[in-house]
Design an enzyme around this catalytic site. Sequence first.
Site, PDB file in Angstrom:
ATOM      1  N   LYS A 115       0.432   6.798   1.899  1.00  0.00           N
ATOM      2  CA  LYS A 115       1.844   6.100   1.583  1.00  0.00           C
ATOM      3  C   LYS A 115       2.859   7.035   1.297  1.00  0.00           C
ATOM      4  O   LYS A 115       4.004   6.758   1.944  1.00  0.00           O
ATOM      5  CB  LYS A 115       1.728   4.958   0.555  1.00  0.00           C
ATOM      6  N   LYS A 197      -7.931   1.772  10.644  1.00  0.00           N
ATOM      7  CA  LYS A 197      -7.917   0.170  10.309  1.00  0.00           C
ATOM      8  C   LYS A 197      -6.773  -0.449  11.009  1.00  0.00           C
ATOM      9  O   LYS A 197      -5.656   0.277  11.066  1.00  0.00           O
ATOM     10  CB  LYS A 197      -8.208   0.168   8.616  1.00  0.00           C
ATOM     11  N   LYS A 200      -0.807  -3.538   8.744  1.00  0.00           N
ATOM     12  CA  LYS A 200       0.318  -4.311   9.130  1.00  0.00           C
ATOM     13  C   LYS A 200       1.542  -3.159   9.325  1.00  0.00           C
ATOM     14  O   LYS A 200       2.580  -3.395   9.699  1.00  0.00           O
ATOM     15  CB  LYS A 200       0.962  -5.303   7.862  1.00  0.00           C
TER      16      LYS A 200
HETATM   17  P1  TYM Z   1      -3.322  -5.601   1.019  1.00  0.00           P
HETATM   18  O1  TYM Z   1      -2.177  -6.461   0.904  1.00  0.00           O
HETATM   19  O2  TYM Z   1      -2.792  -4.430   1.551  1.00  0.00           O
HETATM   20  O3  TYM Z   1      -4.353  -6.506   1.845  1.00  0.00           O
HETATM   21  C1  TYM Z   1      -4.845  -7.593   1.296  1.00  0.00           C
HETATM   22  C2  TYM Z   1      -6.562  -7.723   1.577  1.00  0.00           C
HETATM   23  O4  TYM Z   1      -6.600  -7.674   2.924  1.00  0.00           O
HETATM   24  C3  TYM Z   1      -7.792  -6.516   3.379  1.00  0.00           C
HETATM   25  N1  TYM Z   1      -7.612  -5.798   4.513  1.00  0.00           N
HETATM   26  C4  TYM Z   1      -8.446  -5.590   5.494  1.00  0.00           C
HETATM   27  N2  TYM Z   1      -9.936  -6.161   5.567  1.00  0.00           N
HETATM   28  C5  TYM Z   1     -10.334  -5.732   6.637  1.00  0.00           C
HETATM   29  N3  TYM Z   1      -9.893  -5.025   7.699  1.00  0.00           N
HETATM   30  C6  TYM Z   1      -8.815  -4.441   7.565  1.00  0.00           C
HETATM   31  N4  TYM Z   1      -8.213  -3.808   8.642  1.00  0.00           N
HETATM   32  C7  TYM Z   1      -7.822  -4.899   6.124  1.00  0.00           C
HETATM   33  N5  TYM Z   1      -6.517  -4.578   5.996  1.00  0.00           N
HETATM   34  C8  TYM Z   1      -6.426  -5.331   4.695  1.00  0.00           C
HETATM   35  C9  TYM Z   1      -7.531  -5.480   2.021  1.00  0.00           C
HETATM   36  O5  TYM Z   1      -8.802  -4.848   1.491  1.00  0.00           O
HETATM   37  C10 TYM Z   1      -7.291  -6.480   1.010  1.00  0.00           C
HETATM   38  O6  TYM Z   1      -8.452  -7.114   0.460  1.00  0.00           O
HETATM   39  N6  TYM Z   1      -3.661  -3.506  -3.274  1.00  0.00           N
HETATM   40  C11 TYM Z   1      -3.906  -4.735  -2.442  1.00  0.00           C
HETATM   41  C12 TYM Z   1      -3.499  -5.962  -3.243  1.00  0.00           C
HETATM   42  C13 TYM Z   1      -3.872  -6.155  -4.711  1.00  0.00           C
HETATM   43  C14 TYM Z   1      -5.065  -6.464  -5.120  1.00  0.00           C
HETATM   44  C15 TYM Z   1      -5.008  -6.524  -6.429  1.00  0.00           C
HETATM   45  C16 TYM Z   1      -6.327  -6.876  -4.517  1.00  0.00           C
HETATM   46  C17 TYM Z   1      -2.815  -6.140  -5.649  1.00  0.00           C
HETATM   47  N7  TYM Z   1      -3.680  -6.119  -6.903  1.00  0.00           N
HETATM   48  C18 TYM Z   1      -6.018  -7.024  -7.355  1.00  0.00           C
HETATM   49  C19 TYM Z   1      -7.118  -7.295  -5.392  1.00  0.00           C
HETATM   50  C20 TYM Z   1      -7.269  -7.108  -6.662  1.00  0.00           C
HETATM   51  C21 TYM Z   1      -3.461  -4.619  -1.247  1.00  0.00           C
HETATM   52  O7  TYM Z   1      -2.467  -3.970  -0.977  1.00  0.00           O
HETATM   53  O8  TYM Z   1      -4.085  -5.422  -0.355  1.00  0.00           O
END
Ligand code: TYM
Length: 335
Positions: A115, A197, A200
């Site tokens: 990032k 991967k 978004k």
């Molecule tokens: P975020 O918002 O980027 O993504 C949300 C969830 O989607 C999963 N994910 C994927 N899984 C499979 N293939 C992909 N291409 C893919 N892209 C995203 C992510 O692994 C995630 O589970 N930091 C976290 C949000 C967060 C969080 C937490 C998660 C904040 N606090 C506490 C768990 C526990 C995030 O940015 O996810």
Amino acid sequence: MLDGKKTLFSGMQATGNLTLGNYLGALKNWVTISDEYNCFYSVVDMHSITVRQDPATLRKRARILLTLYLAAGLDPEKNCIYYQSHVSAHGELAWILNCFTYMGELNRMTQFKDKSAKHADNINAGLFTYPVLMAADILLYQADVVPVGIDQMQHLEITRDIAGRFNSIYGDVFTIPEVYLGKVGAKIMSLQDPSKKMSKSDENPNGSIYLMDDKDTIMRKCKRAVTDSVGMIRYSDDQPGVKNLIEIYRACTGKSVDEVVKEFDGKGYGDFKTAVGEVVAAVLIPLQEEQARLMADKAYIDGIIKGNAEKAGYYANKTLRKVQKKIGFPERVRQ
Ligand code: TYM
């Protein structure tokens, strides 16, 4: 442990356009396992501001995301679905945990490096301490399990390290959480570059299927997906594009690799890609319709937002008070 069940926490950022990766890697699994646990599912809007956001767009996206949780099948009576920013304990515990986290640990986080490279003009301290806020999210609810995609594994590791460090000084304050990876779809790759991967923030919109894409767009993106010149539908690391499409097909249909390979034996990539598009659309279009229906029911959604924030706040504050006491903050005076 609440009411004899273990506790689960997870969250998703309300930033950008959610992708099929978010759905198959996270949200879909949340629904599948929600009955087994006491679940807290947060829309983590505080994490979102580590990257500059337009206020009106952030607010709108947060509400869309919250209604998507419901549309995917999470029952708000049984699952605590809330905005992170509505429970101030997240920020308070994050500050405390910052004082138990080393710069060196945070420096190793690959998401921070990625990032920072992407937002070189705004490498703020929040981006650096992002995993500490994530640790606070999880530890506040004494979560036993955290379902995420593979890209969040490193953040889970640091959460466990921080919790273990705190416990070794103050006794058993935090539950050490386990990561829960779904059997299918834990890492959905870009349709245009299967070594990356699906994300978004991908600059090429054809690499990602967005949860709000219409059927024509879904079909077009699947048909354009990058494959190879082998010409056979096999689940192999040598054919990453095809492997990713099989993974998507499996995750959408619940079929095994063998079943999928058999189904498309002797067929060409064109037929296979069309079939992938069809099953993705069959999952996403009803999800979109239900989300739109819920979004229109303002009073119902507002009630969920209010009630669940209070419930989350109750549990979060229980942990926060315990932590504050352990580290020596003065007790509150009760009249
Ligand atoms: P975020 O918002 O980027 O993504 C949300 C969830 O989607 C999963 N994910 C994927 N899984 C499979 N293939 C992909 N291409 C893919 N892209 C995203 C992510 O692994 C995630 O589970 N930091 C976290 C949000 C967060 C969080 C937490 C998660 C904040 N606090 C506490 C768990 C526990 C995030 O940015 O996810």
